[in-house]
Design an enzyme around this catalytic site. Structure first.
Site, PDB file in Angstrom:
ATOM      1  N   ARG A   1     -12.528  -3.781  -7.854  1.00  0.00           N
ATOM      2  CA  ARG A   1     -12.125  -4.558  -6.687  1.00  0.00           C
ATOM      3  C   ARG A   1     -13.356  -4.982  -5.883  1.00  0.00           C
ATOM      4  NH1 ARG A   1      -8.411  -2.546  -1.656  1.00  0.00           N
ATOM      5  NH2 ARG A   1     -10.271  -1.281  -1.316  1.00  0.00           N
TER       6      ARG A   1
ATOM      7  N   ASP B   1       2.009  -6.075   7.555  1.00  0.00           N
ATOM      8  CA  ASP B   1       0.782  -5.274   7.586  1.00  0.00           C
ATOM      9  C   ASP B   1      -0.379  -6.214   7.296  1.00  0.00           C
ATOM     10  OD1 ASP B   1      -1.396  -3.614   7.057  1.00  0.00           O
ATOM     11  OD2 ASP B   1      -0.191  -2.079   6.072  1.00  0.00           O
TER      12      ASP B   1
ATOM     13  N   TYR C   1     -10.997  -1.077  10.515  1.00  0.00           N
ATOM     14  CA  TYR C   1     -12.224  -0.588   9.882  1.00  0.00           C
ATOM     15  C   TYR C   1     -12.585  -1.380   8.636  1.00  0.00           C
ATOM     16  CZ  TYR C   1      -8.519   2.044   7.494  1.00  0.00           C
ATOM     17  OH  TYR C   1      -7.366   2.399   6.847  1.00  0.00           O
ATOM     18  N   LYS C   2     -11.760  -2.340   8.251  1.00  0.00           N
ATOM     19  CA  LYS C   2     -12.065  -3.170   7.089  1.00  0.00           C
ATOM     20  C   LYS C   2     -12.803  -4.422   7.551  1.00  0.00           C
ATOM     21  CE  LYS C   2      -7.919  -1.451   4.669  1.00  0.00           C
ATOM     22  NZ  LYS C   2      -8.544  -0.582   3.662  1.00  0.00           N
TER      23      LYS C   2
ATOM     24  N   PHE D   1       0.847  -1.185   0.000  1.00  0.00           N
ATOM     25  CA  PHE D   1       0.000   0.000   0.000  1.00  0.00           C
ATOM     26  C   PHE D   1       0.886   1.239   0.000  1.00  0.00           C
ATOM     27  CE2 PHE D   1      -3.125   3.032   1.788  1.00  0.00           C
ATOM     28  CZ  PHE D   1      -4.114   2.842   0.837  1.00  0.00           C
TER      29      PHE D   1
END
Length: 395
Positions: free
Chosen positions: A354, A182, A207-208, A113
């Site tokens: 996605r 990560d 939060y995912k 990321f």
């Protein structure tokens, strides 16, 4: 066996929506609204500052961290919450560098990321280290004797490609390097096993797939063998051994507590704690099996019905996280047309559609609807409406 029908009922899912964007922001757990309201009415409102002691706000970062530990293959008192993922990346990489004096190379890959790479690059410049970025397939061969830290995101945010954590960690250890993983696209989606993989540091957001809500706090884990030796550059008040002694000299707290920085986000942690209730009784092996079932069905369905898109994720589920990415030259407009039709995924530049599959609340009906809607949008050309080409600030 995990009852996924029951876990699905634990979320507020707007009617008429197939939500396949839980890898970007999880939906709201039904219990979160009442939990936050109760915290505000019974704790903040009535206890005022006394809530730090009476309601346990001060220890929340560790008590909530212990709940996440089970989901990532960690032990009790090994995970602490707080701050953002970028801050936790900075803490982990800086601490790992200090544990390898004389080595100055941080290795990552081009599928990481961008924010992680920004943090590592800024840190490297500040301390005179070097950030090397290679293609994902070249990581193993780029692990050389001068490496200090291997910093990788286990699951590629764009393609869903999954690194072999255990194998790459073992390779890094062979040359005396440390690993920072990560778990932003792993925690809550995969059967992560940090201790089993013998990893050194790990960080992640909540939060995912963990459904903690927008801006939910991040977490950090350190292997017990490093916990009392790790020295992060970012030394905060809450990470001091005795914060309320107000000592002007920093003295790190024992273990993972030293990775606390600032005042914990108590309201956000209350929402996250409610979200973690959904995980009680969930088997991680069942979770992974459900993920594979959903992603395999979606790949098979789009492969048969959507010839205008190309698969951008590994075909082998063992090499894939819990998302599927497809490529189309007008991916942004296609995704906006899907969202307008009630199938919510997201777009990643330059040409990626996605779709995240969250086993706790997605089912085969969501897969079927997504495949049918994508096939129709591509077939009838409705994506080419001018409105679908106007790009929003958040994609």
């Amino acid at each position: 066996m995990t009852d996924f029908a029951a876990t699905r009922r634990a979320f507020h899912l707007p009617q008429g929506i197939a939500y396949l964007d839980g890898n970007s922001l999880g939906p709201m757990p039904v219990a979160a609204r009442d939990r936050v309201a109760r915290m505000m009415a019974e704790e903040w409102s009535e206890m005022l500052i006394g809530g730090w002691n009476k309601a346990g706000w001060y220890v929340q970062p560790r008590t909530v961290g212990d709940r996440i530990a089970r989901l990532i293959g960690a032990g009790p008192e090994q995970v602490v919450m707080g701050d953002t993922l970028s801050i936790k990346v900075f803490q982990a990489v800086s601490a790992a560098l200090r544990l390898r004096p004389g080595r100055r190379v941080i290795l990552s890959d081009s599928g990481n990321f961008p924010s992680d790479l920004y943090v590592a690059d800024g840190l490297a410049r500040a301390v005179g280290a070097e950030l090397r970025v290679v293609a994902p397939d070249d990581v193993a061969s780029a692990i050389t004797d001068n490496l200090a830290v291997l910093m990788l995101t286990e699951v590629d945010y764009r393609t869903g490609r999954r690194h072999d954590m255990a194998a790459l960690t073992a390779r890094a250890h062979e040359v005396g390097a440390l690993t920072v993983w990560d778990l932003a696209h792993s925690a809550g989606a995969l059967d992560v096993d940090l201790l089993g993989a013998d990893a050194d540091f790990a960080v992640g957001c909540t939060y995912k797939y963990l459904n903690g809500g927008p801006g939910a706090p991040a977490f950090i884990w350190i292997h017990p063998r490093h916990a009392d030796a790790a020295q992060p550059i970012l030394q905060g008040w809450m990470g001091h051994d005795a914060p309320f002694a107000f000592d002007l000299d920093y003295r790190p707290a024992a273990g993972i507590e030293r990775m606390r920085v600032g005042t914990p986000p108590v309201i956000a942690l209350a929402a996250l704690d409610a979200a973690l209730d959904v995980w009680d009784g969930v088997s991680l092996s069942d979770l992974r099996a459900r993920s594979v079932q959903l992603t395999e069905a979606f790949i098979a369905g789009t492969g048969a019905a959507c010839p205008d898109v190309a698969l951008n994720s590994p075909r082998d589920p063992a090499l894939r996280g819990s998302q599927v990415s497809l490529r189309h030259p007008q991916a942004y407009a296609v995704m906006q047309a899907l969202i307008a039709a009630g199938v919510i995924g997201d777009f990643r530049a330059p040409d990626v559609l996605r779709f995240g599959f969250a086993p706790l609340f997605n089912d085969l009906d969501d897969v079927e609807r997504a495949v049918e809607t994508l096939a129709r949008v591509l077939r009838d050309g409705s994506w080419n409406d001018e409105a679908f080409h106007r790009m929003s600030a958040v994609t």
